[in-house]
Design a protein around this motif. Sequence first.
Motif, PDB file in Angstrom:
ATOM      1  N   ASP A  44     -32.365 -40.669  45.364  1.00  0.00           N
ATOM      2  CA  ASP A  44     -33.118 -41.420  44.374  1.00  0.00           C
ATOM      3  C   ASP A  44     -34.040 -40.507  43.573  1.00  0.00           C
ATOM      4  OD1 ASP A  44     -31.903 -43.730  45.203  1.00  0.00           O
ATOM      5  OD2 ASP A  44     -33.581 -44.409  46.449  1.00  0.00           O
ATOM      6  N   THR A  45     -34.406 -39.375  44.164  1.00  0.00           N
ATOM      7  CA  THR A  45     -35.277 -38.414  43.496  1.00  0.00           C
ATOM      8  C   THR A  45     -34.594 -37.774  42.294  1.00  0.00           C
ATOM      9  OG1 THR A  45     -36.545 -37.869  45.476  1.00  0.00           O
ATOM     10  CG2 THR A  45     -36.432 -36.177  43.800  1.00  0.00           C
ATOM     11  N   LEU A  46     -33.275 -37.603  42.375  1.00  0.00           N
ATOM     12  CA  LEU A  46     -32.548 -36.885  41.331  1.00  0.00           C
ATOM     13  C   LEU A  46     -32.415 -37.713  40.064  1.00  0.00           C
ATOM     14  CD1 LEU A  46     -29.644 -35.201  43.347  1.00  0.00           C
ATOM     15  CD2 LEU A  46     -31.743 -34.136  42.484  1.00  0.00           C
ATOM     16  N   SER A  47     -32.670 -37.062  38.925  1.00  0.00           N
ATOM     17  CA  SER A  47     -32.498 -37.708  37.625  1.00  0.00           C
ATOM     18  C   SER A  47     -31.133 -37.405  37.021  1.00  0.00           C
ATOM     19  CB  SER A  47     -33.600 -37.248  36.671  1.00  0.00           C
ATOM     20  OG  SER A  47     -34.864 -37.709  37.091  1.00  0.00           O
ATOM     21  N   GLY A  48     -30.377 -36.492  37.636  1.00  0.00           N
ATOM     22  CA  GLY A  48     -29.047 -36.181  37.141  1.00  0.00           C
ATOM     23  C   GLY A  48     -28.485 -34.950  37.810  1.00  0.00           C
ATOM     24  N   VAL A  49     -27.159 -34.783  37.683  1.00  0.00           N
ATOM     25  CA  VAL A  49     -26.440 -33.660  38.288  1.00  0.00           C
ATOM     26  C   VAL A  49     -25.560 -33.005  37.227  1.00  0.00           C
ATOM     27  CG1 VAL A  49     -24.693 -32.988  40.000  1.00  0.00           C
ATOM     28  CG2 VAL A  49     -26.428 -34.701  40.585  1.00  0.00           C
ATOM     29  N   ILE A  50     -25.562 -31.664  37.214  1.00  0.00           N
ATOM     30  CA  ILE A  50     -24.667 -30.898  36.349  1.00  0.00           C
ATOM     31  C   ILE A  50     -23.773 -30.041  37.229  1.00  0.00           C
ATOM     32  CG2 ILE A  50     -24.462 -29.185  34.507  1.00  0.00           C
ATOM     33  CD1 ILE A  50     -27.266 -29.961  33.584  1.00  0.00           C
ATOM     34  N   ALA A  51     -22.462 -30.130  37.014  1.00  0.00           N
ATOM     35  CA  ALA A  51     -21.497 -29.304  37.740  1.00  0.00           C
ATOM     36  C   ALA A  51     -20.800 -28.398  36.731  1.00  0.00           C
ATOM     37  CB  ALA A  51     -20.486 -30.167  38.471  1.00  0.00           C
ATOM     38  N   SER A  52     -20.978 -27.098  36.898  1.00  0.00           N
ATOM     39  CA  SER A  52     -20.375 -26.105  36.016  1.00  0.00           C
ATOM     40  C   SER A  52     -19.172 -25.484  36.714  1.00  0.00           C
ATOM     41  CB  SER A  52     -21.418 -25.025  35.681  1.00  0.00           C
ATOM     42  OG  SER A  52     -20.826 -23.867  35.164  1.00  0.00           O
ATOM     43  N   SER A  53     -17.989 -25.644  36.126  1.00  0.00           N
ATOM     44  CA  SER A  53     -16.746 -25.102  36.699  1.00  0.00           C
ATOM     45  C   SER A  53     -16.656 -25.394  38.190  1.00  0.00           C
ATOM     46  CB  SER A  53     -16.661 -23.591  36.457  1.00  0.00           C
ATOM     47  OG  SER A  53     -16.872 -23.268  35.113  1.00  0.00           O
ATOM     48  N   PRO A  54     -16.837 -26.655  38.610  1.00  0.00           N
ATOM     49  CA  PRO A  54     -16.915 -26.962  40.045  1.00  0.00           C
ATOM     50  C   PRO A  54     -15.616 -26.663  40.782  1.00  0.00           C
ATOM     51  CG  PRO A  54     -16.640 -28.978  38.779  1.00  0.00           C
ATOM     52  CD  PRO A  54     -16.886 -27.885  37.779  1.00  0.00           C
ATOM     53  N   LEU A  55     -15.771 -26.177  42.003  1.00  0.00           N
ATOM     54  CA  LEU A  55     -14.606 -25.908  42.846  1.00  0.00           C
ATOM     55  C   LEU A  55     -14.182 -27.189  43.548  1.00  0.00           C
ATOM     56  CD1 LEU A  55     -12.501 -24.164  44.172  1.00  0.00           C
ATOM     57  CD2 LEU A  55     -14.205 -23.447  45.856  1.00  0.00           C
ATOM     58  N   LEU A  56     -13.122 -27.801  43.034  1.00  0.00           N
ATOM     59  CA  LEU A  56     -12.459 -28.912  43.701  1.00  0.00           C
ATOM     60  C   LEU A  56     -11.121 -28.428  44.238  1.00  0.00           C
ATOM     61  CD1 LEU A  56     -13.352 -31.581  41.023  1.00  0.00           C
ATOM     62  CD2 LEU A  56     -14.311 -31.420  43.321  1.00  0.00           C
ATOM     63  N   LEU A  57     -10.349 -27.815  43.365  1.00  0.00           N
ATOM     64  CA  LEU A  57      -9.129 -27.114  43.748  1.00  0.00           C
ATOM     65  C   LEU A  57      -9.134 -25.755  43.079  1.00  0.00           C
ATOM     66  CD1 LEU A  57      -6.375 -29.887  43.225  1.00  0.00           C
ATOM     67  CD2 LEU A  57      -7.618 -29.348  45.335  1.00  0.00           C
ATOM     68  N   GLN A  58      -8.472 -24.797  43.695  1.00  0.00           N
ATOM     69  CA  GLN A  58      -8.270 -23.509  43.055  1.00  0.00           C
ATOM     70  C   GLN A  58      -7.208 -23.646  41.963  1.00  0.00           C
ATOM     71  OE1 GLN A  58      -7.371 -21.693  46.984  1.00  0.00           O
ATOM     72  NE2 GLN A  58      -8.699 -20.031  46.300  1.00  0.00           N
ATOM     73  N   THR A  59      -7.356 -22.870  40.903  1.00  0.00           N
ATOM     74  CA  THR A  59      -6.331 -22.878  39.861  1.00  0.00           C
ATOM     75  C   THR A  59      -5.005 -22.372  40.416  1.00  0.00           C
ATOM     76  OG1 THR A  59      -8.049 -22.471  38.193  1.00  0.00           O
ATOM     77  CG2 THR A  59      -5.757 -22.087  37.534  1.00  0.00           C
ATOM     78  N   PHE A  60      -5.076 -21.337  41.244  1.00  0.00           N
ATOM     79  CA  PHE A  60      -3.896 -20.793  41.918  1.00  0.00           C
ATOM     80  C   PHE A  60      -4.163 -20.840  43.421  1.00  0.00           C
ATOM     81  CE2 PHE A  60      -4.354 -18.582  37.806  1.00  0.00           C
ATOM     82  CZ  PHE A  60      -3.188 -19.033  37.185  1.00  0.00           C
ATOM     83  N   PRO A  61      -3.886 -21.964  44.061  1.00  0.00           N
ATOM     84  CA  PRO A  61      -4.258 -22.153  45.469  1.00  0.00           C
ATOM     85  C   PRO A  61      -3.477 -21.261  46.422  1.00  0.00           C
ATOM     86  CG  PRO A  61      -2.902 -23.985  44.699  1.00  0.00           C
ATOM     87  CD  PRO A  61      -3.210 -23.151  43.501  1.00  0.00           C
ATOM     88  N   ALA A  62      -4.120 -20.985  47.554  1.00  0.00           N
ATOM     89  CA  ALA A  62      -3.455 -20.248  48.626  1.00  0.00           C
ATOM     90  C   ALA A  62      -2.339 -21.108  49.212  1.00  0.00           C
ATOM     91  CB  ALA A  62      -4.476 -19.888  49.705  1.00  0.00           C
ATOM     92  N   SER A  63      -1.398 -20.454  49.874  1.00  0.00           N
ATOM     93  CA  SER A  63      -0.278 -21.184  50.465  1.00  0.00           C
ATOM     94  C   SER A  63      -0.774 -22.131  51.553  1.00  0.00           C
ATOM     95  CB  SER A  63       0.732 -20.216  51.060  1.00  0.00           C
ATOM     96  OG  SER A  63       0.218 -19.596  52.216  1.00  0.00           O
ATOM     97  N   LYS A  64      -0.013 -23.208  51.785  1.00  0.00           N
ATOM     98  CA  LYS A  64      -0.379 -24.176  52.813  1.00  0.00           C
ATOM     99  C   LYS A  64      -0.397 -23.543  54.198  1.00  0.00           C
ATOM    100  CE  LYS A  64       1.269 -28.286  50.334  1.00  0.00           C
ATOM    101  NZ  LYS A  64       2.188 -29.453  50.379  1.00  0.00           N
ATOM    102  N   ILE A  65       0.516 -22.606  54.423  1.00  0.00           N
ATOM    103  CA  ILE A  65       0.570 -21.935  55.737  1.00  0.00           C
ATOM    104  C   ILE A  65      -0.708 -21.136  55.972  1.00  0.00           C
ATOM    105  CG2 ILE A  65       1.741 -20.163  57.087  1.00  0.00           C
ATOM    106  CD1 ILE A  65       4.357 -21.038  55.804  1.00  0.00           C
TER     107      ILE A  65
END
Length: 327
Positions: free
Chosen positions: A152-173
């Motif tokens: 509730d304290t926060l007035s807002g959030v900024i995410a710059s280039s957030p890491l959700l997935l890698q552009t070139f992800p590592a292999s599943k193995i």
Amino acid sequence: MTSVPEQTSSSTPSTPFVEAWLAGPANTQFYTRTYPAPSPRAVLLFVHGFAEHVGRYEWAHSTYASRGITVFTYDQRGFGRTALDREKKSGHSSYGRTSAKEQLGDIEWWVRHLKKEYEGLPVFLMGHSMGGGLALAFGTRTSPPPEKDTLDTLSGVIASSPLLLQTFPASKIARRAGGLLSGVFPGLAIPAPVPVEDLSHDPVANKANAADPWIIQKGSLKGLHDMLSGGEQLLWNDYKHWPRSLPLLIVHGDADRVTSFKAAQEFFDKLDAEDKEFKPFKGGYHELVHEPDGVKEKFVDECIVWVLKHVEGQAPQGATEMTASKL
């Protein structure tokens, strides 16, 4: 103590910063910087990305302060001076040693710290890359849940280039093996290189990154596992827990070769928020704050205008025109 930034930009006045070692959760000593605005209208808590440190943002944070936004930032546990300063770091601190639980707890600690230090001023949270993913996770996490009054304290959030997935992800193995090993050897540090040429279009900034003594391209198995799996969890499930009334700005270069622009867009589209904005930068690489040819100035200005708009309900006079003139 007060120090003058080592690097300045001719496009903005230099603003002194205050360095301090402050105790955080579990009495961990954190290297911190505060860029005080002469007449502050808001406070911004900034969380840096993987394998970097707050010293890389001197120009940007000076600019925020010159426009009325006090910036408080810290070298995250496991990185920068918090992990490497031989004289002042905690005895249990080592490079790359961290976890999502600890990182989110640290953010909560500093949000509450700023609420006390700057009573009455709006507090905003901003993170870049790994820090951007953590900023998003802070608003959605359910285990352990944040204290309600902290959100509730926060007035807002900024995410710059957030890491959700890698552009070139590592292999599943490789990911599966790393996840299993993180449970056995959580603190084991392994190489996790990011090609510096993928950071920005500025070869000088990229070269400085490669030569920076506070940057080591390594991470702990636990830290890396939490970082990557946490981003996936955000994208696939935890977005549902975002508070509808918490304003959000996501800024991302559409040519980012480190963190996935498409994943950030997907997260934004899924989010049920009353006040959300997505600002794509055409051709932008991962570190918009270091992009040349006027891009970094436009990026910082976009963020400042967004913060000030949410401080008073509208952008300050002349700010919108300034942004438009740079488009």
